[in-house]
Design a protein around this motif. Structure first.
Motif: not given
Length: 322
Positions: A196-197, A201-202, A281-284
């Motif tokens: 989650r962090v 942060d992203a 993160l890129e997928d999300l």
């Protein structure tokens, strides 16, 4: 507690040579200077904490990660076991020099009697003070994971925030305030906190945790974290509960049901969080954009910059290791 001090041994007629022999034969264990232990599991952190606290005197208080462990929470660094971790002692500022015993780590700080309690006969920081110290002094990801666990124990975030304001200008005060803003009692494991962090942060929207969903079968499940409006979920698959054939079959059934409900899922594993966070993160990011998330140009630039940074191991280390 099966503690034997040098003085107590001498009073029983056991001299230094006999103590050495008993240690060599494994009948007792030397845990600190002048302190021996005759019970089971001598290297357990709880045992060592009791012994070292006893021989360090009444002004030494168990604190930080060691205190969290004694409170029943695992906030040790990844890859560390309780047998590896030193006993952490807090000594009131100006009270005395820091303890310098093998297997012991001393910290000097201001503390009041309200922050100290007894647990199993050992002086230890209260759950609230332990949560505050962990949030203030642990590396960012570990600090939030520790805080989340204390929040699940019903330590009040409002009280921690009030105390954080009083620490303005002190060491790590800004870090503490940032960590408290990230806390979430919905995290079921440290790995979920880390996941989650990294999302926040992203520059991505902060996900909700433990999202209740009723499946087409009628079963009720909780998505680890995600975005109900976009029907995008993020689930962490730990080795303990997602490795056996039975676990994998259940996961496949459950996720097929979630997809029938319209959910898109991003599955995260330990190797992703620790080694390749930019991938999930890129997928999300892609899934959120496809489901209607509309960041500003500035937001999107930040996301892309952060993803690029997270692909650099050294940059990742600088951001999260300290």
């Amino acid at each position: 507690m099966d503690l034997i001090t040098t003085a107590a041994a001498r009073a029983r007629g056991i001299d230094k040579d006999e103590l050495t022999r008993l240690v060599d034969t494994g009948e007792i264990h030397r845990l600190a200077l002048g302190a021996y232990y005759a019970g089971d599991h001598p290297h357990a952190l709880a045992v060592r904490a009791q012994i070292i606290a006893a021989v360090s005197g009444p002004t030494a208080i168990i604190c930080r990660r060691t205190a969290a462990w004694l409170w029943g929470l695992d906030v040790l660094p990844p890859g560390k076991t309780s047998h590896d971790w030193p006993v952490e002692l807090l000594v009131a500022a100006g009270e005395r020099t820091r303890p310098r015993r093998p297997g012991c780590r001393g910290h000097e700080a201001e503390i009041t009697s309200a922050d100290i309690t007894l647990l199993g006969g050992v002086a230890i920081t209260t759950q609230e003070r332990t949560a505050l110290d962990c949030a203030r002094f642990l590396p960012r990801l570990e600090a939030v994971a520790a805080l989340d666990q204390f929040l699940r124990r019903r330590v009040e975030i409002e009280s921690l925030q009030t105390r954080a304001l009083a620490l303005a200008g002190r060491r790590n005060a800004k870090r503490l305030r940032e960590v408290l803003q990230l806390g979430d009692a919905g995290a079921q494991a440290p790995s979920e906190s880390w996941t989650r962090v990294l999302i926040v942060d992203a520059g991505l929207p902060r996900p909700e945790t433990q999202i209740h969903v009723i499946l087409p079968s009628g079963a009720e499940v909780f998505v680890d974290m995600g975005y109900p409006n976009q029907l995008v979920g993020v689930e962490y698959d730990g080795e303990k509960y997602h490795s056996s054939a039975e676990d994998l079959a259940h996961d496949a059934w459950r996720r097929a049901q979630l997809r029938e409900c319209g959910w898109e899922l991003v599955i995260v594993r330990k190797s992703d969080v620790l080694g390749r966070p930019a991938d999930y993160l890129e997928d999300l990011t892609g899934k959120l954009l496809s489901r209607g998330w509309r960041p500003s140009t500035e937001q999107m630039t930040f996301v892309l910059t952060r993803l690029r940074m997270l692909r650099n191991r050294e940059a990742r280390f600088r951001l999260y290791a300290a």
